[in-house]
Design a protein around this motif. Sequence first.
Motif, PDB file in Angstrom:
ATOM      1  N   LEU A  82       1.791 -21.752  -0.203  1.00 33.51           N
ATOM      2  CA  LEU A  82       2.248 -22.038  -1.566  1.00 33.51           C
ATOM      3  C   LEU A  82       3.270 -20.990  -1.983  1.00 33.51           C
ATOM      4  O   LEU A  82       3.130 -19.811  -1.646  1.00 33.51           O
ATOM      5  CB  LEU A  82       1.073 -22.023  -2.549  1.00 33.51           C
ATOM      6  CG  LEU A  82       0.071 -23.164  -2.442  1.00 33.51           C
ATOM      7  CD1 LEU A  82      -1.157 -22.870  -3.306  1.00 33.51           C
ATOM      8  CD2 LEU A  82       0.703 -24.502  -2.860  1.00 33.51           C
ATOM      9  N   PRO A  83       4.308 -21.385  -2.730  1.00 36.65           N
ATOM     10  CA  PRO A  83       5.306 -20.413  -3.197  1.00 36.65           C
ATOM     11  C   PRO A  83       4.664 -19.306  -4.030  1.00 36.65           C
ATOM     12  O   PRO A  83       3.697 -19.541  -4.757  1.00 36.65           O
ATOM     13  CB  PRO A  83       6.254 -21.268  -4.052  1.00 36.65           C
ATOM     14  CG  PRO A  83       6.071 -22.665  -3.548  1.00 36.65           C
ATOM     15  CD  PRO A  83       4.635 -22.763  -3.138  1.00 36.65           C
ATOM     16  N   LYS A  84       5.228 -18.109  -3.945  1.00 35.98           N
ATOM     17  CA  LYS A  84       4.686 -16.943  -4.635  1.00 35.98           C
ATOM     18  C   LYS A  84       4.578 -17.180  -6.143  1.00 35.98           C
ATOM     19  O   LYS A  84       3.583 -16.802  -6.773  1.00 35.98           O
ATOM     20  CB  LYS A  84       5.567 -15.728  -4.365  1.00 35.98           C
ATOM     21  CG  LYS A  84       5.035 -14.427  -4.956  1.00 35.98           C
ATOM     22  CD  LYS A  84       5.999 -13.269  -4.736  1.00 35.98           C
ATOM     23  CE  LYS A  84       6.091 -12.904  -3.275  1.00 35.98           C
ATOM     24  NZ  LYS A  84       6.920 -11.679  -3.055  1.00 35.98           N
ATOM     25  N   HIS A 119      -0.876 -19.302 -11.383  1.00 36.34           N
ATOM     26  CA  HIS A 119      -2.282 -19.709 -11.460  1.00 36.34           C
ATOM     27  C   HIS A 119      -3.250 -18.542 -11.255  1.00 36.34           C
ATOM     28  O   HIS A 119      -4.467 -18.745 -11.209  1.00 36.34           O
ATOM     29  CB  HIS A 119      -2.566 -20.798 -10.424  1.00 36.34           C
ATOM     30  CG  HIS A 119      -1.942 -22.118 -10.759  1.00 36.34           C
ATOM     31  ND1 HIS A 119      -0.639 -22.425 -10.425  1.00 36.34           N
ATOM     32  CD2 HIS A 119      -2.429 -23.209 -11.405  1.00 36.34           C
ATOM     33  CE1 HIS A 119      -0.364 -23.644 -10.846  1.00 36.34           C
ATOM     34  NE2 HIS A 119      -1.412 -24.134 -11.445  1.00 36.34           N
ATOM     35  N   GLY A 120      -2.705 -17.319 -11.134  1.00 35.11           N
ATOM     36  CA  GLY A 120      -3.558 -16.150 -10.995  1.00 35.11           C
ATOM     37  C   GLY A 120      -4.365 -16.122  -9.709  1.00 35.11           C
ATOM     38  O   GLY A 120      -5.500 -15.621  -9.681  1.00 35.11           O
ATOM     39  N   ILE A 121      -3.795 -16.647  -8.633  1.00 35.32           N
ATOM     40  CA  ILE A 121      -4.499 -16.731  -7.349  1.00 35.32           C
ATOM     41  C   ILE A 121      -4.199 -15.483  -6.519  1.00 35.32           C
ATOM     42  O   ILE A 121      -3.045 -15.120  -6.326  1.00 35.32           O
ATOM     43  CB  ILE A 121      -4.071 -18.005  -6.579  1.00 35.32           C
ATOM     44  CG1 ILE A 121      -4.452 -19.255  -7.372  1.00 35.32           C
ATOM     45  CG2 ILE A 121      -4.691 -18.035  -5.185  1.00 35.32           C
ATOM     46  CD1 ILE A 121      -3.726 -20.506  -6.931  1.00 35.32           C
ATOM     47  N   GLU A 122      -5.251 -14.844  -6.042  1.00 33.59           N
ATOM     48  CA  GLU A 122      -5.122 -13.643  -5.211  1.00 33.59           C
ATOM     49  C   GLU A 122      -5.027 -14.048  -3.737  1.00 33.59           C
ATOM     50  O   GLU A 122      -5.817 -14.871  -3.262  1.00 33.59           O
ATOM     51  CB  GLU A 122      -6.326 -12.739  -5.411  1.00 33.59           C
ATOM     52  CG  GLU A 122      -6.230 -11.408  -4.725  1.00 33.59           C
ATOM     53  CD  GLU A 122      -5.640 -10.314  -5.601  1.00 33.59           C
ATOM     54  OE1 GLU A 122      -5.250  -9.271  -5.049  1.00 33.59           O
ATOM     55  OE2 GLU A 122      -5.575 -10.495  -6.839  1.00 33.59           O
ATOM     56  N   ARG A 130       4.201 -12.542   5.272  1.00 35.47           N
ATOM     57  CA  ARG A 130       4.942 -12.765   4.018  1.00 35.47           C
ATOM     58  C   ARG A 130       5.070 -11.513   3.141  1.00 35.47           C
ATOM     59  O   ARG A 130       5.583 -11.588   2.035  1.00 35.47           O
ATOM     60  CB  ARG A 130       4.319 -13.901   3.198  1.00 35.47           C
ATOM     61  CG  ARG A 130       4.449 -15.275   3.844  1.00 35.47           C
ATOM     62  CD  ARG A 130       3.975 -16.357   2.884  1.00 35.47           C
ATOM     63  NE  ARG A 130       3.920 -17.652   3.496  1.00 35.47           N
ATOM     64  CZ  ARG A 130       4.948 -18.524   3.556  1.00 35.47           C
ATOM     65  NH1 ARG A 130       6.104 -18.184   3.037  1.00 35.47           N
ATOM     66  NH2 ARG A 130       4.797 -19.703   4.116  1.00 35.47           N
ATOM     67  N   VAL A 131       4.603 -10.359   3.636  1.00 36.47           N
ATOM     68  CA  VAL A 131       4.744  -9.113   2.891  1.00 36.47           C
ATOM     69  C   VAL A 131       5.854  -8.271   3.507  1.00 36.47           C
ATOM     70  O   VAL A 131       6.774  -7.828   2.812  1.00 36.47           O
ATOM     71  CB  VAL A 131       3.418  -8.319   2.863  1.00 36.47           C
ATOM     72  CG1 VAL A 131       3.623  -6.975   2.156  1.00 36.47           C
ATOM     73  CG2 VAL A 131       2.324  -9.135   2.170  1.00 36.47           C
ATOM     74  N   THR A 132       5.779  -8.069   4.817  1.00 30.70           N
ATOM     75  CA  THR A 132       6.797  -7.247   5.489  1.00 30.70           C
ATOM     76  C   THR A 132       7.755  -8.085   6.328  1.00 30.70           C
ATOM     77  O   THR A 132       8.647  -7.530   6.969  1.00 30.70           O
ATOM     78  CB  THR A 132       6.131  -6.182   6.382  1.00 30.70           C
ATOM     79  OG1 THR A 132       5.320  -6.838   7.372  1.00 30.70           O
ATOM     80  CG2 THR A 132       5.268  -5.243   5.558  1.00 30.70           C
ATOM     81  N   ILE A 133       7.573  -9.405   6.320  1.00 31.28           N
ATOM     82  CA  ILE A 133       8.480 -10.281   7.064  1.00 31.28           C
ATOM     83  C   ILE A 133       8.423 -11.688   6.469  1.00 31.28           C
ATOM     84  O   ILE A 133       7.365 -12.131   6.021  1.00 31.28           O
ATOM     85  CB  ILE A 133       8.107 -10.321   8.567  1.00 31.28           C
ATOM     86  CG1 ILE A 133       9.202 -10.999   9.399  1.00 31.28           C
ATOM     87  CG2 ILE A 133       6.750 -10.973   8.770  1.00 31.28           C
ATOM     88  CD1 ILE A 133       9.012 -10.849  10.902  1.00 31.28           C
ATOM     89  N   THR A 134       9.563 -12.371   6.435  1.00 34.11           N
ATOM     90  CA  THR A 134       9.618 -13.744   5.925  1.00 34.11           C
ATOM     91  C   THR A 134       9.471 -14.727   7.087  1.00 34.11           C
ATOM     92  O   THR A 134       9.678 -14.369   8.250  1.00 34.11           O
ATOM     93  CB  THR A 134      10.959 -14.011   5.217  1.00 34.11           C
ATOM     94  OG1 THR A 134      12.004 -13.980   6.212  1.00 34.11           O
ATOM     95  CG2 THR A 134      11.236 -12.990   4.137  1.00 34.11           C
ATOM     96  N   ASP A 162       7.076 -31.730  -1.825  1.00 29.48           N
ATOM     97  CA  ASP A 162       7.550 -30.356  -1.594  1.00 29.48           C
ATOM     98  C   ASP A 162       7.812 -30.134  -0.108  1.00 29.48           C
ATOM     99  O   ASP A 162       7.070 -30.627   0.745  1.00 29.48           O
ATOM    100  CB  ASP A 162       6.514 -29.344  -2.081  1.00 29.48           C
ATOM    101  CG  ASP A 162       6.289 -29.424  -3.583  1.00 29.48           C
ATOM    102  OD1 ASP A 162       7.287 -29.597  -4.317  1.00 29.48           O
ATOM    103  OD2 ASP A 162       5.131 -29.327  -4.015  1.00 29.48           O
ATOM    104  N   ILE A 163       8.866 -29.372   0.199  1.00 29.36           N
ATOM    105  CA  ILE A 163       9.137 -28.947   1.569  1.00 29.36           C
ATOM    106  C   ILE A 163       9.148 -27.425   1.594  1.00 29.36           C
ATOM    107  O   ILE A 163       9.853 -26.792   0.802  1.00 29.36           O
ATOM    108  CB  ILE A 163      10.492 -29.475   2.086  1.00 29.36           C
ATOM    109  CG1 ILE A 163      10.488 -31.009   2.155  1.00 29.36           C
ATOM    110  CG2 ILE A 163      10.801 -28.901   3.469  1.00 29.36           C
ATOM    111  CD1 ILE A 163      11.815 -31.595   2.622  1.00 29.36           C
ATOM    112  N   VAL A 164       8.344 -26.819   2.475  1.00 31.17           N
ATOM    113  CA  VAL A 164       8.307 -25.357   2.574  1.00 31.17           C
ATOM    114  C   VAL A 164       8.300 -24.928   4.043  1.00 31.17           C
ATOM    115  O   VAL A 164       7.866 -25.674   4.921  1.00 31.17           O
ATOM    116  CB  VAL A 164       7.066 -24.758   1.865  1.00 31.17           C
ATOM    117  CG1 VAL A 164       7.068 -25.089   0.387  1.00 31.17           C
ATOM    118  CG2 VAL A 164       5.780 -25.222   2.522  1.00 31.17           C
TER     119      VAL A 164
END
Length: 280
Positions: free
Chosen positions: A14-16, A22-25, A41-45, A256-258
Amino acid sequence: MKNVKVVTDSTVDLPKEVLQEHGIEVVPLSFTIGEEAFIDRVTITPDEFMEKMKEAEELPKSSQPSVGEFLEIYNRLGEDGSDIISIHMAGELSGTVRSAQYAATLAEANVTVVDSEFISLALGFQVLEAAQQARLGKSVEEIVNRLRDVRRCTRLYVTVDTLDNLVKGGRIGRGRALIGSLLNIKPIAALVDGMYTPIAKARSYSQIIKYLTNQFKEDISNKTIRAVGIVHADALALAERLKQSIMEATGYHSIDIVATTPVISIHTGPGAIGLMYYAE
């Protein structure tokens, strides 16, 4: 009524901004490419990962979050007395849900762990539903029951362009891959009860598009579509072709396309797409 907070893992796709809204951790998975370690998704895309994976001599290796990572998040979120629902990728595909379950037994907060039996946006359907139900003031029990309904109505199909990563990951033997490559076979699988289940073979992109479009039409017949998503691993053009085909065949446009998480594309290789939806 107690407040309920939602936790998931980084395979959710899901997009950031949606997660933040929605407050999702999110608890990230990690992986290594050669000697380099990365956090999903933190240090690399996803795009950066695809480039590195193409150049790598060996298949990258993914790792689930540790029990300690889950425990820190559960205790932090539960400090205000909130209950927690932690929803994760299929337990048949990863040890993530088991790490979460063990952490839940150690946590000071009241934590309920759910095996979504899915990955990617199909996991995301349940995560978003849980967050929306929590906002409505529903209890943990009510939300968990609702997630069973979403799970039962969800379908996930995936097809890969190359069998190389499945061979490297030990999913299929080299002999089968060689035959598949010679015949230009592109397997189509469904995720059923959290397990990949081969259901068809295609010999062209057009056959893939036709098969998935027809499957979608059949599955949604006389139902209300709740959500549709297409994910891809370096295959945006094919994903857009599938979206166009579904729109023309059904008139449904909210698709949606991701780009999928590296944790998934490690196993699919480049050129893979997944179609996910639920209808009631």
